[in-house]
Design an enzyme around this catalytic site. Structure first.
Site, mmCIF file in Angstrom:
data_model
loop_
_atom_site.group_PDB
_atom_site.id
_atom_site.type_symbol
_atom_site.label_atom_id
_atom_site.label_comp_id
_atom_site.label_asym_id
_atom_site.label_seq_id
_atom_site.Cartn_x
_atom_site.Cartn_y
_atom_site.Cartn_z
ATOM 1 N N SER A 1 -1.794 5.735 1.517
ATOM 2 C CA SER A 1 -2.959 4.853 1.612
ATOM 3 C C SER A 1 -2.951 4.120 2.951
ATOM 4 C CB SER A 1 -2.958 3.841 0.461
ATOM 5 O OG SER A 1 -3.038 4.504 -0.787
ATOM 6 N N ARG B 1 -5.081 5.595 -7.898
ATOM 7 C CA ARG B 1 -4.785 7.025 -7.999
ATOM 8 C C ARG B 1 -4.572 7.436 -9.456
ATOM 9 N NH1 ARG B 1 -3.738 9.042 -2.882
ATOM 10 N NH2 ARG B 1 -3.399 7.433 -1.289
ATOM 11 N N LEU C 1 0.881 -1.161 0.000
ATOM 12 C CA LEU C 1 0.000 0.000 0.000
ATOM 13 C C LEU C 1 0.921 1.213 0.000
ATOM 14 C CD1 LEU C 1 -2.758 -0.820 2.659
ATOM 15 C CD2 LEU C 1 -3.133 -0.409 0.222
ATOM 16 N N ASP C 2 0.635 2.206 -0.822
ATOM 17 C CA ASP C 2 1.546 3.356 -0.857
ATOM 18 C C ASP C 2 1.453 4.164 0.437
ATOM 19 O OD1 ASP C 2 -0.433 5.502 -1.128
ATOM 20 O OD2 ASP C 2 -0.730 4.807 -3.167
ATOM 21 N N LYS C 3 2.389 5.070 0.603
ATOM 22 C CA LYS C 3 2.529 5.796 1.865
ATOM 23 C C LYS C 3 1.260 6.528 2.276
ATOM 24 C CE LYS C 3 5.583 9.108 4.212
ATOM 25 N NZ LYS C 3 6.828 9.912 4.089
#
Length: 269
Positions: A119, A199, A115-117
């Protein structure tokens, strides 16, 4: 009680030759990529001799990293974690907010699907590299569900575009399930995991993501876990995971398709 996945892993490890990087990953030492770096740096030995990248080992061989004996993990660990925003899915020690340091779990585990930062939400952590590959390979079509808030009202046209597929990263995303949940909120179920996929899809359609939370991976749900909390999977969840992964490949989709084409050619009269 051990799950069937754990028993299969242990039995397979007893009888099969494994690539050294895979052995190190499944033993909980590091990721396969990091294992290759350790091997290239000369920090890994097999039966007292310096290891080589790509080599395979068989049961009974002695593997050491920096002179420390490596033994396969006897207990398989799979955790459901609610990753907070701001925490980074990386093992890079120079990153102060990396997920490994944040959890500070007593046994070496790593994440299954980033999961990106910015999220948040459900993240699975495990010490079994084989499970990670089978869960996250796009070719296995396992579902991941997200709840997303954007910066302006969600329209029917937007939902239809998202569901059909959106051109990003020199490809078009797979058709997916999308459902409106509120004025600026929607739910989306993906079977692939392109870099910052949701995104980028939203940006391509003129929207900006405000919040993004993963709420389900396959049959495992975030539930009422609070940000930063984690729990082990239940026996029921592990059994269900076992069934769903039984026929999944741990190979990249391109390699799997190439193998299938070769097998088909061999079978033709």
């Amino acid at each position: 009680m051990n799950s069937q996945i754990e028993r299969q892993f242990q039995e397979r490890s007893k009888r099969e030759a494994l690539r050294l990087n895979k052995f190190l990953s499944e033993a909980g030492v590091c990721s396969r990529r990091e294992a290759d770096r350790l091997i290239e740096a000369g920090r890994v030995t097999v039966d007292g001799k310096k290891a080589e990248t790509g080599m395979k080992i068989t049961p009974g061989q002695e593997v050491r990293v920096d002179q420390k004996l490596v033994k396969p993990e006897e207990e398989m660990i799979v955790l459901a974690v609610n990753k907070p925003r701001g925490i980074v899915c990386t093992e890079e020690k120079r990153e102060p907010d990396n997920i490994i340091r944040f959890l500070n779990y007593p046994t070496r585990i790593t994440y299954a699907g980033r999961l990106d930062k910015d999220s948040e939400g459900l993240l699975l952590m495990t010490n079994n590299g084989d499970i990670i590959n089978k869960m996250m390979r796009a070719g296995n079509y396992h579902e991941k569900e997200y709840l997303v808030t954007v910066d302006k009202p969600v329209t029917e046209e937007f939902l239809q575009h998202m569901a059909r597929g959106v051109p990003i990263l020199d490809t078009v995303t797979r058709p997916c399930q999308v459902k409106k949940e509120g004025k600026k909120t929607f739910r989306i179920v993906l079977t692939q995991g392109l870099n910052r996929q949701i995104r980028r899809m939203c940006e391509a359609l003129g929207y900006k993501v405000v919040t993004l939370k993963r709420v389900r991976i396959m049959q495992i749900r975030l539930g009422d876990l609070k940000p930063g909390q984690y729990r082990p999977l239940t026996e029921q969840e592990l059994a269900s995971l076992d069934r769903m992964l039984e026929h999944s490949s741990n190979m990249p989709e391109r390699d799997r398709k190439n193998r299938e084409r070769k097998e088909n050619r061999r079978q033709k009269p």
